[in-house]
Design an enzyme around this catalytic site. Structure first.
Site, mmCIF file in Angstrom:
data_model
loop_
_atom_site.group_PDB
_atom_site.id
_atom_site.type_symbol
_atom_site.label_atom_id
_atom_site.label_comp_id
_atom_site.label_asym_id
_atom_site.label_seq_id
_atom_site.Cartn_x
_atom_site.Cartn_y
_atom_site.Cartn_z
ATOM 1 C CG HIS A 1 -61.773 -48.933 49.279
ATOM 2 N ND1 HIS A 1 -63.148 -48.838 49.260
ATOM 3 C CD2 HIS A 1 -61.310 -47.664 49.434
ATOM 4 C CE1 HIS A 1 -63.496 -47.573 49.394
ATOM 5 N NE2 HIS A 1 -62.408 -46.839 49.494
ATOM 6 C CD GLN B 1 -60.700 -39.682 48.858
ATOM 7 O OE1 GLN B 1 -61.108 -40.303 47.871
ATOM 8 N NE2 GLN B 1 -59.809 -38.711 48.747
ATOM 9 C CB ALA B 2 -65.605 -43.997 47.537
ATOM 10 C CD GLU B 3 -67.208 -46.811 50.521
ATOM 11 O OE1 GLU B 3 -68.346 -47.174 50.164
ATOM 12 O OE2 GLU B 3 -66.240 -46.795 49.754
ATOM 13 C CB THR B 4 -64.061 -41.731 55.782
ATOM 14 O OG1 THR B 4 -63.685 -40.792 54.759
ATOM 15 C CG2 THR B 4 -63.182 -41.507 56.995
#
Length: 262
Positions: free
Chosen positions: A73, A44-47
């Site tokens: 987010h 994902q874009a960030e974890t």
């Protein structure tokens, strides 16, 4: 070792919208290389990874390729998981690379308390950033503390229909926020491009609104905003600029839960 993994759609009150974040609660920290490998696998874009430290939690965020200093987010998503697990105090405090960050309930939403980022004009960067898009912005600004350009466009429709050249964006020295005044009750709209951090376009970005709230408070002469990020998935954020802090509220929705073998 088996670790619990969650996927939360942040800044959305329904699945398949907003910004998906991976969340991995930890009892103690694993080596950085392992955290980065998990983030690359979740993709994902960030974890976000968090672990208890005293009466607080420490939180860290990884894109598929690198650790980042601030992510809205995935912080919202982490608070959602703590509430779902029944482990959330009235105000959750996360220690982070950007200092202490708190998350509290705000009616049906969760509200982040993040540091404000300053922004100032930089017209000399207009040509090189404009070359990355098929529509030319009317003004160029920069936030050095957030390490991003902010390109102002004439109208909201320009933001929605922009087509970026990702090869040119990747050659820039900063990421790019594009924004315009909103309509139909929305104060402003935006999109965010960060290919240099492994994220071509981020669907909904809490942390960019620490720059956007500062910018639009000067333009609109107000400190409360209803903002919308108009990516393909899209999402809404409710903002309050309070001194050197920005309150960022949004909905969140759980869409997946499982385990990962490490």
């Amino acid at each position: 070792m088996q670790l619990d993994v969650y996927q939360i759609d942040a800044f959305s009150d329904r699945p398949f919208a907003g910004n998906p974040a991976g969340v991995v609660p930890l009892k103690s920290w694993l080596p950085d290389a392992v955290l980065q490998s998990i983030a690359a696998e979740i993709n994902q874009a960030e974890t976000a990874f968090f672990a208890p430290e005293g009466d607080h939690y420490r939180i860290r965020w990884f894109t598929p390729t690198t650790e980042v200093k601030l992510c809205g987010h995935a912080t919202l998503a982490s608070a959602h998981v703590l509430h779902a697990l029944g482990q959330a105090p009235a105000k959750i405090v996360f220690d982070s690379l950007s200092g202490p960050l708190s998350v509290a309930k705000a009616g049906p939403r969760l509200e982040l308390d993040f540091p404000r980022h300053d922004v100032h004009p930089q017209p000399e960067a207009l040509a090189k950033v404009a070359a990355c898009f098929d529509v030319k912005p009317v003004e160029m600004h920069v936030s050095e503390s957030y390490d991003a350009y902010l390109a102002l466009y004439e109208k909201a429709a320009d933001i929605a229909r922009l087509t970026p050249d990702f090869a040119k964006l990747n050659a820039l020295d900063r990421t790019v926020i594009v924004t315009a005044r909103g309509d139909d009750g929305i104060d402003f709209v935006s999109r965010y491009f960060a290919p240099t951090a492994g994220i071509p376009e981020d669907p909904v970005t809490g942390s960019t609104h620490c720059v956007l709230a500062t910018f639009w408070s000067r333009v609109l002469g107000k400190t409360d905003f209803h903002a919308r990020q108009v990516s393909k998935r899209g999402g809404d954020l409710w903002l309050k600029l309070e001194g050197d802090r920005v309150k960022i509220a949004g909905h969140s929705t759980a869409v997946m839960q499982g385990t990962i073998s490490v």
